[in-house]
Motif scaffolding. Structure first.
Motif, PDB file in Angstrom:
ATOM      1  N   ARG A 322      85.341  21.422  13.756  1.00  0.00           N
ATOM      2  CA  ARG A 322      84.790  20.811  14.964  1.00  0.00           C
ATOM      3  C   ARG A 322      84.362  19.373  14.671  1.00  0.00           C
ATOM      4  O   ARG A 322      83.841  19.074  13.602  1.00  0.00           O
ATOM      5  N   LYS A 323      84.608  18.523  15.668  1.00  0.00           N
ATOM      6  CA  LYS A 323      84.116  17.147  15.637  1.00  0.00           C
ATOM      7  C   LYS A 323      83.290  16.944  16.903  1.00  0.00           C
ATOM      8  O   LYS A 323      83.794  17.140  18.014  1.00  0.00           O
ATOM      9  N   ILE A 324      82.044  16.556  16.736  1.00  0.00           N
ATOM     10  CA  ILE A 324      81.131  16.381  17.862  1.00  0.00           C
ATOM     11  C   ILE A 324      80.625  14.942  17.840  1.00  0.00           C
ATOM     12  O   ILE A 324      80.066  14.480  16.841  1.00  0.00           O
ATOM     13  N   PHE A 325      80.851  14.237  18.944  1.00  0.00           N
ATOM     14  CA  PHE A 325      80.402  12.852  19.078  1.00  0.00           C
ATOM     15  C   PHE A 325      79.295  12.789  20.135  1.00  0.00           C
ATOM     16  O   PHE A 325      79.373  13.468  21.169  1.00  0.00           O
ATOM     17  N   SER A 326      78.304  11.961  19.898  1.00  0.00           N
ATOM     18  CA  SER A 326      77.246  11.742  20.884  1.00  0.00           C
ATOM     19  C   SER A 326      76.935  10.255  20.947  1.00  0.00           C
ATOM     20  O   SER A 326      76.995   9.554  19.934  1.00  0.00           O
ATOM     21  N   LEU A 327      76.607   9.787  22.142  1.00  0.00           N
ATOM     22  CA  LEU A 327      76.320   8.365  22.349  1.00  0.00           C
ATOM     23  C   LEU A 327      74.839   8.172  22.637  1.00  0.00           C
ATOM     24  O   LEU A 327      74.240   8.920  23.414  1.00  0.00           O
ATOM     25  N   THR A 328      74.262   7.165  22.008  1.00  0.00           N
ATOM     26  CA  THR A 328      72.843   6.867  22.187  1.00  0.00           C
ATOM     27  C   THR A 328      72.602   6.255  23.560  1.00  0.00           C
ATOM     28  O   THR A 328      73.323   5.353  23.993  1.00  0.00           O
ATOM     29  N   LYS A 329      71.578   6.749  24.227  1.00  0.00           N
ATOM     30  CA  LYS A 329      71.188   6.246  25.542  1.00  0.00           C
ATOM     31  C   LYS A 329      69.935   5.398  25.405  1.00  0.00           C
ATOM     32  O   LYS A 329      68.985   5.776  24.712  1.00  0.00           O
TER      33      LYS A 329
END
Length: 694
Positions: A322-329
């Motif tokens: 699995r590859k999980i990306f998240s973007l900073t808000k």
């Protein structure tokens, strides 16, 4: 005599110029004749699209390259709500269609710093666009609708839109994935290149009327174009196209074949599975398609709207990745802070053992690709290297711990372009990535201790072709590769989870210091030997800017201040030079008088200097004192990102709208020979009038 000489010189120059113009008219240069290459690519892509299976719409490509039917296709750019969670016991693997998804926004008013586009092919980052008005594309002044990843549609004829990023003009106009654009401003767009041609002829602020087919129903949408944002990461075309042969170019619209595009960013595969191990030049192990296959785009979690997850099961090896990306808000109070730490993605990499036996695994993770090379023809000579090697427009950078001390190293693109095999780093890694002139993208392992060793080795990687022109080898696309240490996964669900930050942003010193704690990324900004002068110079420059709100005036004020402080030394140097000129007749007389006696001549000259109170070193010492001051001033102006896109007078005066570049009053590359006006010529492709005024 002088009059005849100047007349002859003027006539000679006139004859040469007339000859050049005539030759260019009668026989266009080779780089002009090479321009139809783009048309050849268009024909090739059109042939590919026509050869695909006809249906209601030319739909998305499946994992093996065939076209899925209209009934099978799902909306591009949306998370697949019906994607089934694979079971843990050797699940059947369903072929996945090619899809895209975005995080963030292209609108500066939204609480994000960037718009990120992902593709499930390789679960890769395809594109990162910054949304600040301070970071526009400097080379492309055409209108921006948004990157739609469109392909040719057969029925209805037009361009099938496959992704629409939030905050783009296309999004604000109401365009959606799976719409088919059939006309723009009344012009039929039967191919992606036709749509691209309409947009290429536009400018920011123009309005474009789009005739769209949505679910078989006609629709008219109106989009107001903006200026194209800067792309820190983008797909680049794998071939050299057009008259600027050897220069990196963005992948042409409609080109989706992986062999035509250089590797995307942050691809990974398994380096080792038990006794099987990849060689350095091999792509993947048998039965593993983590780089080239289409991953499953997992359903989104409503509690995590700024996260996207991909998964692929390897049934032959009984592993799940699995590859999980998240973007900073951004927080509300951070919106006005240009140095708020929001220029990064969170990245989790998980490998799970689904078998009943322990498995030894190691992974291979690649870094970012396609960083900008804007203005390379003037910027490549001003980038400062840390050693005697010449840096490129995109260089590999690495921070590591060596014997308890942090070290920063740079491997230049020129080194990799010369086919040298860069040495691998085996020390504990703090960060590794790619450094451009004003921007950088860096992988930062989120370790408990900097000295923890996650990776057996890491090394710079050349991913782009080497240009034939040696002057353009600094443009080669580079990345990096991280090889993890071997891990034994326990049977029945044993996992390895590694977490990273992916920084992708401007090289602002205060911003960089907030990443890769405790060392920070501040080493990416380098002023050379005289940094102790450059840093206070920049502090004064920014103070002047805060007062006058114009960097052109601030530079003039800083220059006047520096020259004023140096005036006593400059005056003394000038007076000594004048006195030396006055003593020249006496010096010549002594040289003639003591022609055969060097010792007597030296004594006589020293007596002459004492008589007139002249010290020969007094002309050199002021120059030596001033040298670091003026070099520090030059380096500070060459490195400071705030001068990029800063106008001298105003944005409307385009020929001097970027203080990080020479002024560009008149484009003369088309009428002068390449050795003079080429991008690597003596004078450059533009007439620069400000140096003449100076």
């Amino acid at each position: 005599m002088d009059r005849r000489f100047y007349t002859f010189l003027a006539l000679s120059v006139a004859v040469v110029l007339v000859n050049i113009l005539m030759m260019r008219w009668l026989e266009p240069p080779a780089d002009k004749r090479a321009a139809p290459d783009r048309q050849a690519v268009a024909k090739r892509e059109a042939a590919k699209e026509m050869g695909r299976k006809k249906g209601a719409v030319a739909a998305k490509e499946t994992k093996d390259g065939e076209t899925a039917s209209a009934e099978e296709k799902k909306p591009a750019g949306k998370k697949q709500e019906d994607a089934e969670e694979p079971s843990k016991s050797k699940p059947a693997v369903k072929e996945q269609s090619l899809a895209w998804v975005t995080l963030g926004s292209a609108d500066e008013q939204d609480p994000y710093r960037m718009l990120v586009t992902f593709t499930n092919r390789g679960a890769a980052v395809e594109r990162i666009e910054l949304n600040s008005r301070r970071f526009h594309d400097l080379d492309d002044r055409s209108g921006y609708l948004g990157h739609l990843n469109a392909i040719r549609s057969v029925e209805p004829k037009g361009c099938l839109v496959r992704v629409v990023g939030r905050g783009t003009p296309a999004d604000r106009a109401g365009l959606k994935p799976d719409d088919v654009i059939v006309a723009a401003n009344g012009q039929s767009v039967r191919s992606v290149f036709a749509l691209h041609g309409v947009l290429a002829a536009s400018k920011p602020g123009d309005t474009v009327k789009l005739s769209v087919s949505r679910d078989g129903k006609p629709l008219t949408l109106t989009a107001t174009l903006t200026r194209k944002p800067l792309q820190i990461v983008r797909p680049e075309y794998a071939e050299t196209v057009g008259r600027d042969k050897g220069e990196p170019r963005e992948a042409l619209p409609g080109v989706t074949d992986p062999k035509d595009i250089q590797p995307l960013s942050f691809l990974m595969t398994l380096e080792r599975i038990d006794g099987e191990k990849l060689d350095r030049d091999e792509e993947e192990l048998p039965g593993v398609k983590l780089r080239s296959g289409n991953w499953t785009l997992l359903p989104g979690d409503p509690k995590k709207p700024d996260e996207v997850a991909f998964e692929m099961v390897l049934p032959e090896h009984e592993l799940r990745v699995r590859k999980i990306f998240s973007l900073t808000k951004l927080k509300a109070e951070e919106a006005a802070d240009v140095n708020a730490p929001a220029y990064h993605l969170g990245f989790h990499l998980e490998i799970e053992n689904l078998s009943d036996e322990p498995r030894d695994v190691a992974y291979r993770l690649d870094g970012p690709t396609g960083l900008p090379t804007e203005g390379w023809w003037y910027a490549y000579s001003s980038k400062i290297g840390r050693d005697w090697s010449s840096p490129g427009m995109r260089d590999a950078v690495v921070g590591y711990v060596n014997q308890g001390a942090f070290q920063h190293s740079l491997v230049s693109a020129s080194t990799m372009a010369s086919d040298e095999s860069p040495e691998a780093f085996v020390q504990p890694l703090v960060y590794m990535g790619v450094d451009a002139q004003y921007f950088a993208s860096v992988l930062i392992p989120q370790k408990q201790e900097a000295a923890d060793k996650w990776f057996a080795e890491s090394y710079p990687l050349r991913v782009g072709p080497i240009p034939d022109d040696k002057n353009k080898q600094k443009l080669v696309d580079v990345s990096c590769r991280l090889i993890s240490e071997k891990t034994t996964l326990e049977p029945g669900g044993g996992q390895r989870t590694d977490r990273f930050q992916i920084f992708a942003g401007p090289k602002r010193p205060r911003l960089l210091a907030r990443y890769a704690k405790p060392y920070g990324l501040g080493e990416l900004v380098y002023y050379g030997w005289f940094g102790w002068v450059s840093r206070p110079m920049l502090g004064i420059l920014h103070f002047f800017y805060d007062v006058v709100r114009n960097y052109g005036l601030a530079i003039i004020m800083l220059t006047v201040l520096v020259r004023s402080c140096m005036f006593p030394l400059s005056r003394k140097q000038a007076l000594n030079a004048q006195k030396m000129q006055e003593l020249q007749p006496e010096m010549k007389r002594l040289a003639e008088k003591y022609k055969g006696n060097v010792e007597q001549r030296t004594k006589a000259q020293q007596e002459l200097f004492r008589k007139h109170n002249y010290n020969p070193l007094s002309g050199c010492l002021p120059a030596l004192v001033q040298l670091p001051i003026f070099l520090g001033l030059y380096r500070s102006l060459a490195v400071d990102i705030e001068l990029r896109q800063a106008p001298l007078l105003g944005e409307a005066i385009r020929w001097c709208s970027n203080l990080a570049a020479p002024d560009m009053l008149w484009y003369w590359e088309a009428i002068l020979p390449q050795f003079l006006a080429g991008k690597t010529g003596w004078l450059g492709p533009y007439l620069n009038v400000l140096p003449l005024v100076t």
